[in-house]
Design an enzyme around this catalytic site. Sequence first.
Site, PDB file in Angstrom:
ATOM      1  N   HIS A 162       0.824  -1.217   0.000  1.00  0.00           N
ATOM      2  CA  HIS A 162       0.000   0.000   0.000  1.00  0.00           C
ATOM      3  C   HIS A 162       0.857   1.264   0.000  1.00  0.00           C
ATOM      4  O   HIS A 162       0.419   2.320  -0.483  1.00  0.00           O
ATOM      5  CB  HIS A 162      -0.920  -0.017   1.223  1.00  0.00           C
ATOM      6  CG  HIS A 162      -2.160   0.806   1.069  1.00  0.00           C
ATOM      7  ND1 HIS A 162      -2.287   1.816   0.124  1.00  0.00           N
ATOM      8  CD2 HIS A 162      -3.351   0.783   1.749  1.00  0.00           C
ATOM      9  CE1 HIS A 162      -3.488   2.369   0.234  1.00  0.00           C
ATOM     10  NE2 HIS A 162      -4.148   1.764   1.200  1.00  0.00           N
ATOM     11  N   ASP A 388      -7.902  -6.852 -19.942  1.00  0.00           N
ATOM     12  CA  ASP A 388      -7.814  -7.934 -20.938  1.00  0.00           C
ATOM     13  C   ASP A 388      -6.347  -8.246 -21.227  1.00  0.00           C
ATOM     14  O   ASP A 388      -5.640  -7.460 -21.845  1.00  0.00           O
ATOM     15  CB  ASP A 388      -8.537  -7.503 -22.213  1.00  0.00           C
ATOM     16  CG  ASP A 388      -8.617  -8.625 -23.250  1.00  0.00           C
ATOM     17  OD1 ASP A 388      -7.988  -9.680 -23.040  1.00  0.00           O
ATOM     18  OD2 ASP A 388      -9.299  -8.432 -24.270  1.00  0.00           O
TER      19      ASP A 388
END
Length: 450
Positions: A162, A388
């Site tokens: 993070h 994708d």
Amino acid sequence: MALRVEIVSREIIRPSSPTPDGLKSFKLSFLDQLAATLHVPLVLFYPGSTDQFYQKNSSYQTLKESLSLTLTELYPLAGRQKSQYLIECNDEGAEYVESRVICDMASVTEHPKLDHLRMLLPYNPHQLSSQNQLSMDQVALLAVQVNRFSCGGIAIGVCIRHVIADAAATATFFRTWARNNASCYRNVTEYIPKNYVFDCTSLFPPQDIALAFSARASKHNQIIHKTVTKRFILSDSVIKDLRKKCSMDDDHDNVNYPTRVEAVVAFLWTTIIQSSRKRLKRHEILLTVNLRKRMVPAIPPHSIGNVFQPSRAQWEAGEEKIADCKILTKKVSNDLRKMEDGYIRKIFENGNFFKGMKERLKMVANKSEEMGTFAVSSWCRFSFYETDFGFGKPSWYGTCLNYINSAILMDTSDSKGIEAWVTLDVEDMEKLEQNSEFLSCFSVSLSQTV
């Protein structure tokens, strides 16, 4: 059903080209320093059609090659954190794991459970948060696990530290890696805007954050056993009804209808206050806000790092004895609209941030005043469903973060609905699900314990 995951291989993937000497250091901003000491976890699921792709790429070599290219572009992700002020871009690389999952993908995605999602990740992000700070330079900032199911589908699990990535930056990583993989497979070059690495330290100068670390340690201690996480799915039609329900009565022209996220957040906030076991005098809602487009000049939208802050709206029993959805929606909307350049800069100037933190910690510690807090992180509109890799778009994605008194909002696969992953104390969750106003909305939606 117990999930069986067999690790096939582990290795380190390094950047395809060495990072130039002039880019060997990435300075952490104050916002990076304030990020929780964990990895942001996300798992994307690709159905069985991926099997045809991997018949030609049985070694998963394309994914590894494209990850290496991605680490050259997003070079801080291949480095290590050396201090609270600095990431050394030393090309030590990302962890890469391949596994076999002995079941069909549908058994995971149709009834998702946090324990199952964690098994598809290279790390348990919450366990990592408890590691001693002395070992932080030994922990990879990025780790990937590629899981192949018996049905031929794959799940790509990613953990990004993070300190170097918020949800928007995590989306940038996925988008970049997917684009590089599709280009390798199709032998084409696709362009997307760069400006991945942006120095925010002039806007948010780093500081000695001992106080913030102590407050954050308190937050991590709230990841306790007596919590439950449930996944509530709101369809497009339910959200439209919520937007009407939460709008002011005099808004006949729909001009000031709350956004879909504002309506969902306000409705959750309302019902959580109503369902609390405590006699609350005050309750605060925190909603994360992406600041990239809100600063002047704007910060590049694809930049990595942490460029977010929570808006804070408060309800007080002295103002309204009953938490009202319309009033709380207005509070949420008004506080979101404040989150612009001048207001943000004022939060961090002249020590204002730490002054505010001390006041909040004092308020929480004052047992004579019952105060509640609920935090919401919205991952909506980050286009995870457009990721994708060359073998189609994901059918679903999920996470396994579960802080008490919090929610993560994510798009549904049609990008019209919202999944709300809500974590509460077990008894608070039971009371929430008995709330008639809550049931009037969610009785037509799917509720699952994950």
